[in-house]
Write an enzyme that holds these catalytic residues in place. Structure first.
Site, mmCIF file in Angstrom:
data_model
loop_
_atom_site.group_PDB
_atom_site.id
_atom_site.type_symbol
_atom_site.label_atom_id
_atom_site.label_comp_id
_atom_site.label_asym_id
_atom_site.label_seq_id
_atom_site.Cartn_x
_atom_site.Cartn_y
_atom_site.Cartn_z
ATOM 1 N N ASP A 60 -28.376 -33.083 -28.004
ATOM 2 C CA ASP A 60 -28.210 -34.538 -28.085
ATOM 3 C C ASP A 60 -26.551 -35.024 -28.141
ATOM 4 O OD1 ASP A 60 -30.758 -36.032 -27.962
ATOM 5 O OD2 ASP A 60 -31.116 -34.835 -29.559
ATOM 6 N N GLU A 65 -21.708 -41.414 -29.902
ATOM 7 C CA GLU A 65 -21.331 -42.555 -30.865
ATOM 8 C C GLU A 65 -21.934 -42.231 -32.394
ATOM 9 O OE1 GLU A 65 -24.047 -46.052 -30.470
ATOM 10 O OE2 GLU A 65 -22.184 -47.044 -30.563
ATOM 11 N N ASP A 66 -22.861 -41.288 -32.461
ATOM 12 C CA ASP A 66 -23.585 -41.309 -33.735
ATOM 13 C C ASP A 66 -22.607 -40.314 -34.738
ATOM 14 O OD1 ASP A 66 -25.782 -42.733 -32.824
ATOM 15 O OD2 ASP A 66 -26.640 -41.036 -31.838
ATOM 16 N N ARG A 85 -28.714 -32.490 -35.409
ATOM 17 C CA ARG A 85 -27.489 -33.071 -35.178
ATOM 18 C C ARG A 85 -26.435 -32.854 -35.987
ATOM 19 N NH1 ARG A 85 -27.890 -38.541 -31.905
ATOM 20 N NH2 ARG A 85 -25.733 -37.674 -31.323
ATOM 21 N N ARG A 131 -32.645 -42.276 -39.929
ATOM 22 C CA ARG A 131 -31.399 -41.544 -39.485
ATOM 23 C C ARG A 131 -30.371 -41.871 -40.834
ATOM 24 N NH1 ARG A 131 -31.352 -39.439 -34.336
ATOM 25 N NH2 ARG A 131 -33.453 -39.124 -33.772
ATOM 26 N N HIS A 161 -32.086 -46.837 -33.883
ATOM 27 C CA HIS A 161 -30.881 -47.269 -34.616
ATOM 28 C C HIS A 161 -30.932 -48.645 -34.535
ATOM 29 C CE1 HIS A 161 -29.225 -43.083 -33.168
ATOM 30 N NE2 HIS A 161 -29.152 -43.036 -34.534
ATOM 31 N N CYS A 248 -24.300 -45.402 -27.143
ATOM 32 C CA CYS A 248 -24.272 -44.090 -27.751
ATOM 33 C C CYS A 248 -23.655 -43.032 -26.931
ATOM 34 C CB CYS A 248 -25.640 -43.340 -27.708
ATOM 35 S SG CYS A 248 -26.992 -44.624 -27.930
HETATM 36 C C1 CIR Z 1 -31.390 -39.012 -30.640
HETATM 37 O O1 CIR Z 1 -32.637 -39.126 -30.983
HETATM 38 O O2 CIR Z 1 -30.726 -38.738 -31.735
HETATM 39 C C2 CIR Z 1 -30.930 -38.942 -29.138
HETATM 40 N N1 CIR Z 1 -31.918 -38.634 -28.561
HETATM 41 C C3 CIR Z 1 -30.693 -40.372 -29.093
HETATM 42 C C4 CIR Z 1 -29.556 -40.765 -29.662
HETATM 43 C C5 CIR Z 1 -29.101 -42.304 -29.249
HETATM 44 N N2 CIR Z 1 -27.909 -42.857 -29.959
HETATM 45 C C6 CIR Z 1 -27.659 -44.109 -30.337
HETATM 46 O O3 CIR Z 1 -28.582 -44.786 -30.408
HETATM 47 N N3 CIR Z 1 -26.640 -44.122 -30.916
#
Ligand code: CIR
Length: 253
Positions: A60, A65-66, A85, A131, A161, A248
């Site tokens: 991922d 962004e995360d 992650r 998360r 999110h 993201c």
């Molecule tokens: C996840 O589940 O972490 C990734 N497949 C998608 C992350 C999406 N990020 C976001 O909305 N900021």
């Protein structure tokens, strides 16, 4: 105004990324083309884009962004709540340190993914998602206050999110969907409701008065256009398959 963005090229392992969507596996070749177009869109918004190489250790990792919150005064490295992650932050730290004098960190037992954070000027709304936990929001708000900013935790239950269901387009305009339509925290905004069948388009990104929005959501596009923004569509179908939206895919600052 944003000046810079950091993105990371999707890796081959993205086909094993976390997902709750029933849209099938992403096609890497298509994802790479869509990612190129996304970079082009960021450049059209006037951003200087740093492109990090694919990191196959983390399926991922294209969803950069995360792993960090970039504010005008400091950056905060997060502690992603998804077990696969958590370590993604490590390879981002040097790039954040290159750009910021002040770097803070969310520490265990706090978890936080910055897809849960929506910036409205100096104020930050932080979603309490699966998360991001309470301790993560408390740490984040303390960091923000240290640099003259502030924030609040927002309860939520239906979205991955916060920004999966909300996007701030500046000028008091807020795209909203589902549970966020009636939330008291957002009553002061000019709310533009995105229909449930186009919910993916809520995650649109304002950059320097251009709104990047996912391709294929005509009702939402018309609503955003009506607000007076220039629109740049990007096909994000392969990222949608992993629950990832357009915001993201970059860190913007
Ligand atoms: C996840 O589940 O972490 C990734 N497949 C998608 C992350 C999406 N990020 C976001 O909305 N900021």
């Amino acid at each position: 105004m944003f000046k810079k963005a950091i993105v990371r090229t999707p890796c081959a392992a993205m086909i094993n990324g976390i997902t709750s969507a029933n849209l099938g596996k992403p096609n890497l070749e298509k994802a790479l083309i869509q990612h190129q177009d996304y970079i082009q869109a960021l450049k059209e918004c006037g951003l200087e884009v740093t492109i990090l190489e694919a990191n196959n250790e983390f399926p991922d990792s294209t969803f950069v962004e995360d792993v960090a919150l970039c504010t005008p005064h400091c950056a905060i490295i997060t502690n992603p709540g998804a077990a696969t992650r958590t370590q993604e932050t490590e390879s981002m730290i040097p790039y954040i340190e290159d750009n910021y004098e002040h770097v803070e960190y969310i520490q265990v037992p706090g978890t936080l993914e910055a897809g849960d954070i929506m910036m409205v000027g100096n104020y930050y709304y932080i979603g309490l998602s699966d998360r991001t936990n309470k301790n993560g929001t408390v740490q984040m708000i303390a960091h923000l206050r240290k640099y003259g900013m502030d924030g609040t935790a927002v309860s939520m239950k239906d979205f991955l999110h916060l920004k999966t269901g909300l996007s701030y387009l500046e000028n008091n305009n807020l795209l909203v969907c589902g549970e966020f339509v009636s939330k008291s925290e957002f009553q002061q905004f000019n709310k533009i409701e995105i229909d449930a069948d186009e919910a993916y388009a809520v995650n649109s990104v304002w950059i320097n008065d251009i709104v990047i929005t996912p391709k294929g959501f005509p009702k939402s596009k018309a609503k955003i256009e009506k607000l007076g923004y220039k629109i740049r569509e990007v096909d994000a179908s392969e990222f949608q398959k992993l629950d990832g939206g357009l915001s993201c895919l970059s860190l913007r600052f």
